[in-house]
Design a protein around this motif. Structure first.
Motif, short mmCIF file in Angstrom:
data_model
loop_
_atom_site.label_atom_id
_atom_site.label_comp_id
_atom_site.label_asym_id
_atom_site.label_seq_id
_atom_site.Cartn_x
_atom_site.Cartn_y
_atom_site.Cartn_z
N TRP A 100 -85.46 27.78 -1.83
CA TRP A 100 -84.04 27.49 -1.61
C TRP A 100 -83.31 28.83 -1.50
O TRP A 100 -83.26 29.60 -2.46
CB TRP A 100 -83.51 26.66 -2.78
CG TRP A 100 -82.02 26.48 -2.78
CD1 TRP A 100 -81.24 26.21 -1.70
CD2 TRP A 100 -81.16 26.57 -3.90
NE1 TRP A 100 -79.92 26.12 -2.09
CE2 TRP A 100 -79.85 26.33 -3.44
CE3 TRP A 100 -81.36 26.82 -5.26
CZ2 TRP A 100 -78.75 26.35 -4.29
CZ3 TRP A 100 -80.27 26.83 -6.10
CH2 TRP A 100 -78.97 26.59 -5.61
N GLN A 114 -81.30 31.85 1.59
CA GLN A 114 -80.87 32.20 2.95
C GLN A 114 -82.07 32.79 3.69
O GLN A 114 -82.62 33.81 3.26
CB GLN A 114 -79.74 33.25 2.91
CG GLN A 114 -78.55 32.87 2.05
CD GLN A 114 -77.97 31.53 2.44
OE1 GLN A 114 -77.80 31.23 3.62
NE2 GLN A 114 -77.68 30.69 1.44
N THR A 152 -79.62 24.15 2.17
CA THR A 152 -78.80 23.08 1.57
C THR A 152 -79.69 21.88 1.22
O THR A 152 -80.82 21.76 1.73
CB THR A 152 -77.74 22.58 2.57
OG1 THR A 152 -78.42 22.03 3.70
CG2 THR A 152 -76.82 23.69 3.03
N GLU A 205 -79.25 18.92 2.21
CA GLU A 205 -79.44 18.10 3.42
C GLU A 205 -80.69 18.52 4.19
O GLU A 205 -81.37 17.69 4.80
CB GLU A 205 -78.23 18.21 4.36
CG GLU A 205 -76.95 17.55 3.85
CD GLU A 205 -76.32 18.30 2.70
OE1 GLU A 205 -76.27 19.55 2.76
OE2 GLU A 205 -75.90 17.65 1.72
N GLU A 206 -80.99 19.80 4.18
CA GLU A 206 -82.13 20.30 4.96
C GLU A 206 -83.47 19.83 4.40
O GLU A 206 -84.50 19.94 5.09
CB GLU A 206 -82.08 21.83 5.03
CG GLU A 206 -80.96 22.33 5.93
CD GLU A 206 -80.84 23.86 5.91
OE1 GLU A 206 -79.74 24.34 6.22
OE2 GLU A 206 -81.82 24.54 5.59
N GLN A 226 -79.11 32.61 -6.17
CA GLN A 226 -78.43 31.39 -5.75
C GLN A 226 -77.42 30.91 -6.78
O GLN A 226 -77.40 31.38 -7.93
CB GLN A 226 -79.46 30.29 -5.48
CG GLN A 226 -80.22 30.49 -4.19
CD GLN A 226 -79.35 30.30 -2.95
OE1 GLN A 226 -78.54 31.14 -2.58
NE2 GLN A 226 -79.50 29.18 -2.27
N LYS A 266 -75.48 24.56 -8.03
CA LYS A 266 -76.03 23.73 -6.95
C LYS A 266 -77.48 23.34 -7.17
O LYS A 266 -78.05 22.57 -6.39
CB LYS A 266 -75.92 24.50 -5.63
CG LYS A 266 -74.52 24.56 -5.06
CD LYS A 266 -74.64 25.17 -3.68
CE LYS A 266 -73.31 25.35 -3.03
NZ LYS A 266 -73.46 26.13 -1.79
N GLU A 277 -78.37 19.57 -7.48
CA GLU A 277 -78.27 18.87 -6.19
C GLU A 277 -79.53 19.09 -5.35
O GLU A 277 -80.13 18.14 -4.84
CB GLU A 277 -77.03 19.44 -5.46
CG GLU A 277 -76.61 18.70 -4.23
CD GLU A 277 -75.51 19.49 -3.51
OE1 GLU A 277 -75.44 19.37 -2.28
OE2 GLU A 277 -74.75 20.22 -4.18
N ILE A 278 -79.95 20.33 -5.27
CA ILE A 278 -81.10 20.65 -4.41
C ILE A 278 -82.39 20.09 -5.03
O ILE A 278 -83.26 19.56 -4.34
CB ILE A 278 -81.18 22.17 -4.15
CG1 ILE A 278 -82.09 22.48 -2.97
CG2 ILE A 278 -81.65 22.97 -5.32
CD1 ILE A 278 -81.36 22.56 -1.71
#
Ligand code: SF4
Length: 582
Positions: free
Chosen positions: A115, A117, A139, A141-142, A160, A164, A167-168
């Motif tokens: 997770w 960039q 994200t 969603e990915e 990171q 978040k 969520e991930i």
């Protein structure tokens, strides 16, 4: 406007390590030093390194190549090691851990979901260790777009956003209920993000200091925005606009992991100036205290008090002239040093408050210095030959110290030389001078003055000045790195330094007690245990209580600490005077 600061400021351990390694290599000057990519994501720090001679590696087959803090993919590392260059690996140890974890999991034939960039250097490096097993998602969603796999592991880019992670990880567990979840966000990053959340409850605006390209600084700013507060991401003072703070009552300041202490100091100075411009006369006393500290008046008062204490320990009753000599002499020396150093570019970065003060009042301070120097000389001429020697010797030491090029000594001996030898020479000089002024005579009887009382008193003075020199170095550790000057803090490390200082304090307290028990020192020695070893024990606890904050942000509590450090000398003088009365 009140300014609240995060407890954890300045470079994180990984960035500090990379910067220290690079400064060290540049200081050695044994060939070209290259950085493989951008060493750390902080433009001002990188500019400073480039000014000092660092170059970006373009494939040269010579010199030393530093591996950036974010690490490299293994194949790029292998290429480097095959070349005729010296490789200096500044990869953060935490990143190394994650790289190992990625390699282990990939070897188990799992799909490794990172997770982060995809274009971030750390993630590029991690993907190198994952090989074909690696996938990057930015994200939750990915996660749905990932290919099928039997077993998966999820881990994170170290910088990171902690908020978040649930969520991930939930998105991954939804697809792979048995997925292994490894939250590899670095502890330094978690701590800073939690601090922003805490600070947000106490402020009505946030300033996050750090590089615009820095992932962790962006995460901090994101955390700030999520709290609903106006959050300013500031890299240099040019990013600060006074209009943004007109209505602000309390601003909280935090900084990214690659933000240097001097960069923070510059931003803080601007914020403080803004805050001062909003305040009225109520600020008078804090400005007064600041001026007393910056002009070294407190230091001179403290050291002159110590000289009085030393002569009382030797059973002498020093006249007021004796105190005034040391006050004006030390004031002139300190101011002379600071006026000279205020042109130094590194100090501009490390201590902008002091530099601004000296720039603003330069002419007055030069006049003040000259007046103090002549007053000290006049008192010396009226008093004794010893004081004349001390006066001239002080200027000689200062001149030699300022203009002598640094010898090529081992770092530890250079670090010890400054506080140790200088303090010793000062202490002996003060003690040497102590007796003659009490008789206001041009004749003195050195070395017959060298009795047990003189030795005991010189020990007290030496201990007090030694701890003073060490404590001021601990506060200025980052600045000293910029100067390229080794200090005990940078060489020994914080834990060893703390042990060393605690042992020193114990020996100091023991020495005072034994000196009194053996009759070498008067009962005053017992009183000095409280404002010597004991006072410094608590001061050290305070200085080291928040290691990151204290070590990496020298100007954060700078004035308060400087006042506390020098106040112990005033207390020593006061104790001695009270003791002499009763
Ligand atoms: Fe290492 Fe953490 Fe600093 Fe990144 S933020 S360099 S992982 S200590």
């Amino acid at each position: 406007m009140k300014i609240k600061l995060a407890r954890t400021l300045g470079y994180c351990p990984g960035v500090r390590r990379a910067m220290d390694m690079t400064f060290g290599l540049l200081a050695q000057r044994s060939g070209e030093v290259y950085s493989h990519g951008i060493l750390i994501h902080n433009q001002p720090s990188m500019e400073l390194l480039f000014q000092k001679g660092l170059r970006l590696w373009q494939g040269e087959n010579k010199g030393t190549v530093i591996v950036r803090a974010h690490g490299l993919p293994p194949d790029e590392l292998a290429v480097l090691y095959a070349l005729d260059v010296t490789v200096s690996d500044a990869t953060c140890p935490w990143v190394h851990l994650v790289q190992r974890l990625v390699a282990e999991q990939a070897a188990l034939k799992k799909m490794v979901i990172i997770w982060g960039q995809a274009n971030h250097p750390e993630v590029i490096g991690l993907m190198g260790y994952a090989g074909t097993a690696g996938r990057v998602v930015a994200t939750a969603e990915e996660v749905a777009d990932l290919p099928t796999a039997e077993e998966v592991v999820l881990l994170s880019q170290t910088t990171q956003n902690l908020a978040k992670w649930p969520e991930i990880s939930a998105a991954v567990r939804d697809r792979w209920p048995n997925a292994l979840l490894k939250n590899t966000i670095c502890e330094a990053i978690k701590l800073r993000q939690k601090e922003v959340l805490r600070l947000a409850k106490e402020a009505d605006a946030l300033v996050i200091i750090g590089g615009k390209t820095s992932g962790n600084t962006a995460s901090l700013a994101y955390v700030g925005h999520r709290t609903g507060l106006i959050t300013h991401l500031v890299e240099t003072i040019a990013d600060l606009s006074p209009d943004d703070f007109k209505e602000v009552k309390t601003v909280a300041v935090a900084a990214g992991a690659s933000t240097s202490s001097w960069q923070i100091a510059q931003i803080l100075q601007t914020l403080r100036t803004l805050a001062r411009s909003q305040e009225k006369l109520s600020d008078f006393w804090s400005r007064f205290l600041r001026a007393l500290i910056l002009s070294s008046v407190i230091a001179a008062l403290g050291l002159a008090s110590l000289a009085v204490c030393a002569s009382l320990l030797m059973g002498l009753k020093p006249p007021l002239l004796f105190f005034s000599f040391f006050f004006f002499q030390i004031l002139a020396l300190y101011l002379g040093r600071d006026i000279f150093q205020s042109r130094n570019q590194a100090l501009r970065l490390a201590d902008p408050d002091r530099i601004a003060f000296f720039a603003k009042y330069h002419n007055y301070l030069v006049l003040f210095t000259l007046t103090s120097a002549f007053t000290a000389l006049a008192v010396a001429l009226m008093t004794s030959l010893a004081l004349i020697i001390i006066s001239l010797g002080g200027w000689l030491i200062l001149t030699v110290h300022q203009f002598t090029p640094r010898p090529k000594q081992p770092a530890l001996s250079r670090a010890l030389a400054k506080p140790g030898l200088l303090a010793l020479s000062w202490a002996l000089a003060i003690i040497w001078a102590a007796q003659p002024p009490t008789t206001t005579s041009y004749s003195f009887s050195f070395p017959s003055n060298l009795n047990s009382a003189t030795l005991g008193a010189s020990g007290v003075v030496w201990a007090q000045i030694f701890i003073l020199a060490i404590l001021t170095e601990v506060l200025g550790v980052q600045g000293d790195r910029i100067f390229g000057r080794p200090t005990l803090s940078t060489i020994l490390g914080e834990v060893t330094l703390k042990r060393f200082l605690n042992t020193f304090l114990a020996i100091w307290a023991g020495g005072l007690t034994i000196g009194w028990a053996l009759g070498a020192l008067p009962s005053l020695a017992l009183g000095l245990i409280f404002n010597g070893p004991l006072y410094n024990y608590f001061l050290l606890k305070l200085i080291f209580s928040k290691p990151e904050r204290r070590k990496l942000n020298p100007t954060l509590d700078g004035f308060l600490f400087e006042a506390l450090i020098f106040s112990q000398l005033l207390l020593t003088g006061l104790t001695a005077l009270l003791w002499a009365q009763y």
